[in-house]
Design a protein around this motif. Structure first.
Motif, PDB file in Angstrom:
ATOM      1  N   LYS A  23      51.391 -81.261  96.709  1.00  0.00           N
ATOM      2  CA  LYS A  23      51.555 -82.508  97.448  1.00  0.00           C
ATOM      3  C   LYS A  23      50.484 -82.531  98.420  1.00  0.00           C
ATOM      4  N   ARG A  24      50.144 -81.419  99.010  1.00  0.00           N
ATOM      5  CA  ARG A  24      49.188 -81.439 100.242  1.00  0.00           C
ATOM      6  C   ARG A  24      47.904 -81.874  99.660  1.00  0.00           C
ATOM      7  N   LEU A  25      47.297 -81.687  98.523  1.00  0.00           N
ATOM      8  CA  LEU A  25      46.011 -82.036  97.922  1.00  0.00           C
ATOM      9  C   LEU A  25      46.044 -83.311  97.614  1.00  0.00           C
ATOM     10  N   ALA A  26      47.218 -83.722  96.965  1.00  0.00           N
ATOM     11  CA  ALA A  26      47.378 -85.192  96.431  1.00  0.00           C
ATOM     12  C   ALA A  26      47.606 -86.249  97.519  1.00  0.00           C
ATOM     13  N   ASP A  27      48.323 -85.761  98.389  1.00  0.00           N
ATOM     14  CA  ASP A  27      48.277 -86.661  99.713  1.00  0.00           C
ATOM     15  C   ASP A  27      47.069 -87.255 100.425  1.00  0.00           C
ATOM     16  N   SER A  28      45.997 -86.604  99.935  1.00  0.00           N
ATOM     17  CA  SER A  28      44.595 -86.994 100.468  1.00  0.00           C
ATOM     18  C   SER A  28      44.082 -88.025  99.817  1.00  0.00           C
ATOM     19  N   GLY A  29      44.876 -88.314  98.751  1.00  0.00           N
ATOM     20  CA  GLY A  29      44.366 -89.565  98.118  1.00  0.00           C
ATOM     21  C   GLY A  29      43.071 -89.356  97.160  1.00  0.00           C
ATOM     22  N   CYS A  30      42.948 -88.275  96.789  1.00  0.00           N
ATOM     23  CA  CYS A  30      41.897 -88.067  95.823  1.00  0.00           C
ATOM     24  C   CYS A  30      42.165 -88.245  94.389  1.00  0.00           C
ATOM     25  N   PHE A  31      43.160 -88.367  94.221  1.00  0.00           N
ATOM     26  CA  PHE A  31      43.529 -88.768  92.576  1.00  0.00           C
ATOM     27  C   PHE A  31      44.141 -90.178  92.440  1.00  0.00           C
ATOM     28  N   THR A  82      42.420 -74.565  93.191  1.00  0.00           N
ATOM     29  CA  THR A  82      43.656 -73.585  93.599  1.00  0.00           C
ATOM     30  C   THR A  82      44.852 -74.444  93.618  1.00  0.00           C
ATOM     31  N   ASP A  83      44.767 -75.760  93.995  1.00  0.00           N
ATOM     32  CA  ASP A  83      45.846 -76.803  94.010  1.00  0.00           C
ATOM     33  C   ASP A  83      45.907 -77.987  93.308  1.00  0.00           C
ATOM     34  N   CYS A  84      45.120 -77.809  92.094  1.00  0.00           N
ATOM     35  CA  CYS A  84      45.200 -78.702  91.073  1.00  0.00           C
ATOM     36  C   CYS A  84      44.645 -78.537  89.598  1.00  0.00           C
ATOM     37  N   SER A  85      45.138 -79.124  88.614  1.00  0.00           N
ATOM     38  CA  SER A  85      44.644 -78.970  87.226  1.00  0.00           C
ATOM     39  C   SER A  85      44.748 -80.120  86.364  1.00  0.00           C
ATOM     40  N   LEU A  86      44.005 -80.343  85.650  1.00  0.00           N
ATOM     41  CA  LEU A  86      44.000 -81.320  84.737  1.00  0.00           C
ATOM     42  C   LEU A  86      44.985 -81.103  83.466  1.00  0.00           C
ATOM     43  N   LEU A  87      45.831 -82.193  83.246  1.00  0.00           N
ATOM     44  CA  LEU A  87      46.924 -82.068  82.247  1.00  0.00           C
ATOM     45  C   LEU A  87      46.510 -82.744  80.814  1.00  0.00           C
ATOM     46  N   ASP A  88      45.895 -83.918  81.045  1.00  0.00           N
ATOM     47  CA  ASP A  88      45.226 -84.796  79.838  1.00  0.00           C
ATOM     48  C   ASP A  88      44.243 -85.655  80.315  1.00  0.00           C
ATOM     49  N   GLY A  89      44.218 -86.816  79.581  1.00  0.00           N
ATOM     50  CA  GLY A  89      42.911 -87.579  80.202  1.00  0.00           C
ATOM     51  C   GLY A  89      43.326 -88.355  81.284  1.00  0.00           C
ATOM     52  N   GLU A  90      44.678 -88.679  81.539  1.00  0.00           N
ATOM     53  CA  GLU A  90      44.734 -89.159  82.985  1.00  0.00           C
ATOM     54  C   GLU A  90      45.815 -88.852  83.719  1.00  0.00           C
TER      55      GLU A  90
END
Length: 263
Positions: free
Chosen positions: A184-192, A170-178
């Motif tokens: 921001k609320r999801l990325a702030d968790s450090g998962c990426f 719901t809060d993310c998707s892949l754009l390319d290989g990297e």
């Protein structure tokens, strides 16, 4: 790049029962006629990349069955049939299994009685499979999936979906290989960590659920600032109407299974 290069997709027509679809907040009844128009546009966008698209018939018994992504994880080596965390959706996965068997030589299943996992919580990148724990995906489901894909050479990493967010994607998707598109609320968790992150523009969080499908980034219409960011980054963007699916918590990734089977 196997994480976003596909030869096939499976979709399913929405049924008239979709007005009874699950939703976190009631924002109105979906307009089936408009949804069908959006659905046709979505299929056309997939086919425009050269992919073969299988459109399955509507299933009246399963109001949420248009969201086929939750039923399975499709990888080049094989497919894994999920075990949805919403009890009303368990039958959808069983209905999908024979269609996958027609395209894959190896179809596996999540079978544990205490295992629950949905495809909307799974993001496959070039280097790993990220699985978000959520209200629909539990620790047992994640562990069972890790065992099932291990001999295909995949490393699985468990992460956590923010409170109040239905699925990890719901809060993310892949754009390319990297590169990941994320709120921001999801990325702030450090998962990426280790990935390049492009943030959706504040106020446009609902477009984080987009898909990279061959040469296209397919995103919901109505988010012009984030669309501009993606275009400036060099992506070819195709917008598809999603107002009706959004009323039952659906987005671009939910509407298809995307794969390139090697059999």
């Amino acid at each position: 790049m196997r994480s976003y290069t596909f030869s096939h997709a499976i979709t399913r027509k929405p049924s008239t029962s979709i007005i009874a679809g699950l939703r976190a907040v009631d924002t109105g009844t979906p307009d089936l006629a408009l949804m069908l128009t959006h659905h046709a546009d979505y299929i056309a966008a997939l086919r425009a990349t050269g992919a073969e698209v299988v459109e399955l018939e509507a299933m009246q018994a399963y109001p949420d069955s248009v969201f086929v992504e939750d039923t399975s994880l499709c990888l080049p080596e094989g497919a894994v049939v999920m075990r949805p965390g919403a009890a009303s959706r368990l039958g959808e996965a069983a209905e999908m299994a024979p269609h996958l068997a027609a395209l894959y030589g190896d179809v596996r299943r999540i079978q544990g009685d205490d295992s629950f996992i949905e495809g909307g919580d799974i993001l496959t990148t070039e280097t790993e499979i990220l699985v978000g724990r959520s209200a629909r995906t539990n620790a047992a489901g994640v562990a069972e999936l890790a065992r099932l894909v291990a001999d295909w050479g995949y490393k699985l990493r468990e992460v956590f979906t923010p409170p109040g967010v239905l699925h990890f994607k719901t809060d993310c998707s892949l754009l390319d290989g990297e590169t990941i598109l994320s709120t921001k609320r999801l990325a702030d968790s450090g998962c990426f960590e280790g990935y390049k992150v492009i943030y959706v523009v504040d106020g446009e969080e609902a477009c984080a659920n987009s898909i990279r499908f061959n040469d296209l980034v397919i995103m919901p219409a109505g988010f012009p600032k984030t669309r501009a960011v993606l275009q400036q980054a060099g992506y070819k963007v195709q917008e598809i109407g999603n107002t009706e699916c959004a009323k039952i918590d659906g987005g671009m990734s939910c509407l298809s299974l995307r794969f390139a089977p090697t059999r």
